[in-house]
Design a protein around this motif. Structure first.
Motif, mmCIF file in Angstrom:
data_model
loop_
_atom_site.group_PDB
_atom_site.id
_atom_site.type_symbol
_atom_site.label_atom_id
_atom_site.label_comp_id
_atom_site.label_asym_id
_atom_site.label_seq_id
_atom_site.Cartn_x
_atom_site.Cartn_y
_atom_site.Cartn_z
ATOM 1 N N SER A 1 -9.789 11.317 -1.793
ATOM 2 C CA SER A 1 -8.367 11.126 -2.118
ATOM 3 C C SER A 1 -8.014 9.656 -1.969
ATOM 4 O O SER A 1 -8.771 8.884 -1.365
ATOM 5 C CB SER A 1 -7.527 11.974 -1.171
ATOM 6 O OG SER A 1 -7.889 11.692 0.169
ATOM 7 N N ASN A 2 -6.862 9.273 -2.515
ATOM 8 C CA ASN A 2 -6.502 7.849 -2.400
ATOM 9 C C ASN A 2 -6.126 7.492 -0.972
ATOM 10 O O ASN A 2 -5.501 8.277 -0.258
ATOM 11 C CB ASN A 2 -5.404 7.459 -3.399
ATOM 12 C CG ASN A 2 -4.137 8.276 -3.285
ATOM 13 O OD1 ASN A 2 -4.163 9.424 -2.883
ATOM 14 N ND2 ASN A 2 -3.021 7.698 -3.662
ATOM 15 N N GLN A 3 -6.548 6.325 -0.555
ATOM 16 C CA GLN A 3 -6.338 5.830 0.804
ATOM 17 C C GLN A 3 -5.664 4.471 0.710
ATOM 18 O O GLN A 3 -6.283 3.489 0.312
ATOM 19 C CB GLN A 3 -7.689 5.717 1.529
ATOM 20 C CG GLN A 3 -8.462 7.026 1.624
ATOM 21 C CD GLN A 3 -7.754 8.084 2.474
ATOM 22 O OE1 GLN A 3 -7.213 7.761 3.531
ATOM 23 N NE2 GLN A 3 -7.745 9.323 2.007
ATOM 24 N N GLU A 4 -4.375 4.454 1.041
ATOM 25 C CA GLU A 4 -3.611 3.206 0.883
ATOM 26 C C GLU A 4 -3.607 2.381 2.155
ATOM 27 O O GLU A 4 -4.118 2.791 3.199
ATOM 28 C CB GLU A 4 -2.184 3.559 0.423
ATOM 29 C CG GLU A 4 -2.201 4.205 -0.957
ATOM 30 C CD GLU A 4 -0.817 4.437 -1.527
ATOM 31 O OE1 GLU A 4 0.188 4.301 -0.799
ATOM 32 O OE2 GLU A 4 -0.757 4.761 -2.735
ATOM 33 N N ASN A 5 -3.024 1.203 2.049
ATOM 34 C CA ASN A 5 -3.019 0.265 3.163
ATOM 35 C C ASN A 5 -1.755 -0.588 3.095
ATOM 36 O O ASN A 5 -1.280 -0.899 1.992
ATOM 37 C CB ASN A 5 -4.273 -0.627 3.065
ATOM 38 C CG ASN A 5 -4.540 -1.375 4.351
ATOM 39 O OD1 ASN A 5 -3.875 -2.360 4.661
ATOM 40 N ND2 ASN A 5 -5.500 -0.908 5.104
ATOM 41 N N LEU B 1 -7.642 2.183 -1.748
ATOM 42 C CA LEU B 1 -8.613 2.559 -2.787
ATOM 43 C C LEU B 1 -8.219 3.886 -3.438
ATOM 44 O O LEU B 1 -7.726 4.795 -2.771
ATOM 45 C CB LEU B 1 -10.015 2.671 -2.174
ATOM 46 C CG LEU B 1 -11.182 2.550 -3.151
ATOM 47 C CD1 LEU B 1 -11.215 1.182 -3.828
ATOM 48 C CD2 LEU B 1 -12.507 2.798 -2.432
ATOM 49 N N CYS B 2 -8.475 3.974 -4.739
ATOM 50 C CA CYS B 2 -8.166 5.177 -5.512
ATOM 51 C C CYS B 2 -9.079 6.341 -5.113
ATOM 52 O O CYS B 2 -10.211 6.136 -4.651
ATOM 53 C CB CYS B 2 -8.385 4.930 -6.999
ATOM 54 S SG CYS B 2 -7.265 3.753 -7.737
ATOM 55 N N ALA B 3 -8.593 7.534 -5.405
ATOM 56 C CA ALA B 3 -9.341 8.759 -5.090
ATOM 57 C C ALA B 3 -10.710 8.798 -5.772
ATOM 58 O O ALA B 3 -11.704 9.232 -5.175
ATOM 59 C CB ALA B 3 -8.527 9.967 -5.528
ATOM 60 N N GLU B 4 -10.775 8.338 -7.010
ATOM 61 C CA GLU B 4 -12.032 8.423 -7.761
ATOM 62 C C GLU B 4 -13.114 7.563 -7.114
ATOM 63 O O GLU B 4 -14.269 7.980 -6.989
ATOM 64 C CB GLU B 4 -11.840 7.941 -9.211
ATOM 65 C CG GLU B 4 -10.895 8.808 -10.030
ATOM 66 C CD GLU B 4 -9.444 8.348 -9.963
ATOM 67 O OE1 GLU B 4 -9.006 7.908 -8.882
ATOM 68 O OE2 GLU B 4 -8.753 8.439 -10.979
ATOM 69 N N ARG B 5 -12.711 6.337 -6.694
ATOM 70 C CA ARG B 5 -13.721 5.464 -6.091
ATOM 71 C C ARG B 5 -14.098 5.928 -4.685
ATOM 72 O O ARG B 5 -15.264 5.862 -4.294
ATOM 73 C CB ARG B 5 -13.245 4.012 -6.095
ATOM 74 C CG ARG B 5 -13.554 3.334 -7.432
ATOM 75 C CD ARG B 5 -13.021 1.934 -7.493
ATOM 76 N NE ARG B 5 -11.582 1.934 -7.664
ATOM 77 C CZ ARG B 5 -10.802 0.871 -7.483
ATOM 78 N NH1 ARG B 5 -11.338 -0.269 -7.079
ATOM 79 N NH2 ARG B 5 -9.502 0.938 -7.688
HETATM 80 N N1 THU Z 1 -4.508 6.165 -7.874
HETATM 81 C C1 THU Z 1 -5.642 6.902 -7.773
HETATM 82 O O1 THU Z 1 -6.090 7.247 -6.665
HETATM 83 N N2 THU Z 1 -6.280 7.261 -8.907
HETATM 84 C C2 THU Z 1 -5.802 7.041 -10.165
HETATM 85 O O2 THU Z 1 -6.434 7.449 -11.129
HETATM 86 C C3 THU Z 1 -4.551 6.311 -10.345
HETATM 87 C C4 THU Z 1 -3.964 5.703 -9.122
HETATM 88 C C5 THU Z 1 -3.792 5.830 -6.634
HETATM 89 C C6 THU Z 1 -3.784 4.380 -6.244
HETATM 90 C C7 THU Z 1 -2.533 4.320 -5.388
HETATM 91 O O3 THU Z 1 -2.857 4.782 -4.066
HETATM 92 C C8 THU Z 1 -1.604 5.333 -6.019
HETATM 93 O O4 THU Z 1 -2.437 6.197 -6.786
HETATM 94 C C9 THU Z 1 -0.533 4.732 -6.907
HETATM 95 O O5 THU Z 1 -1.079 3.882 -7.862
#
Ligand code: THU
Length: 167
Positions: A61-65, A72-76
């Motif tokens: 899942s996405n992990q913000e800071n 970082l985005c969920a996909e990565r």
């Molecule tokens: N985000 C993802 O995790 N994947 C995506 O395909 C689009 C964007 C996340 C990044 C950030 O945490 C939040 O969504 C808003 O951009």
């Protein structure tokens, strides 16, 4: 000069009911992955699930800071975890979905450019295409069979380390 047209192909399904069973299950896993999202800044929670050829199902899942670009985005998160735990495994399918705190996402969530480049690297390391399944909270589902349908003209330089003398 000539104009070159590039054809990309996207499968579109009206809703999850019309999806093949395995795709539906992948989206269920991606939805579960949203629970692990840490997104207090964007309030946009993304979940991803990757199915590997060894049977492993990886959720991320996405992990913000607070320092925004450090997130970082969920996909990565999902693909980096998958490939660091199982470097030799083939990634068969990647499903992505999202939920926002204050509105309904009624269109498919498609990976950002940086994530597409990472999906491309993973696909290029293996012989098989990656099936990418994309959905919002409601609405239609889009599926591509291979990252080239999301990232035409991708940067893929196999000669990065060659010297000028060796062509
Ligand atoms: N985000 C993802 O995790 N994947 C995506 O395909 C689009 C964007 C996340 C990044 C950030 O945490 C939040 O969504 C808003 O951009």
């Amino acid at each position: 000069m000539k104009i070159r047209n590039i054809k990309i192909e996207i499968e579109e399904y009206e809703n999850t009911d019309s999806l093949p069973k395995q795709d539906r299950e992948m989206l269920t896993s991606a939805t579960q992955a949203i629970d692990g999202s840490y997104a207090p800044y964007s309030e946009f929670h993304v979940g991803a699930a990757a199915l590997l050829d060894n049977g492993e199902l990886i959720l991320g899942s996405n992990q913000e800071n607070a320092a925004y670009p450090s997130g970082l985005c969920a996909e990565r998160v999902t693909l980096f975890y998958a490939k660091s735990q199982f470097p030799d495994a083939v990634v068969k399918t990647l499903a992505v979905t999202a939920k926002a705190d204050h509105y309904e996402i009624d269109h498919p969530i498609t990976p950002c450019g940086a994530c597409r480049q990472v999906i491309a690297e993973v696909q290029n390391r293996q012989e098989e295409k990656i099936r990418v399944i994309m959905k919002g909270e409601t609405g239609k589902v889009q599926v591509v069979n291979g990252i080239e349908h999301l990232l035409p003209l991708m940067f893929r330089e196999e000669k990065l380390k060659r010297s000028r003398s060796k062509k």
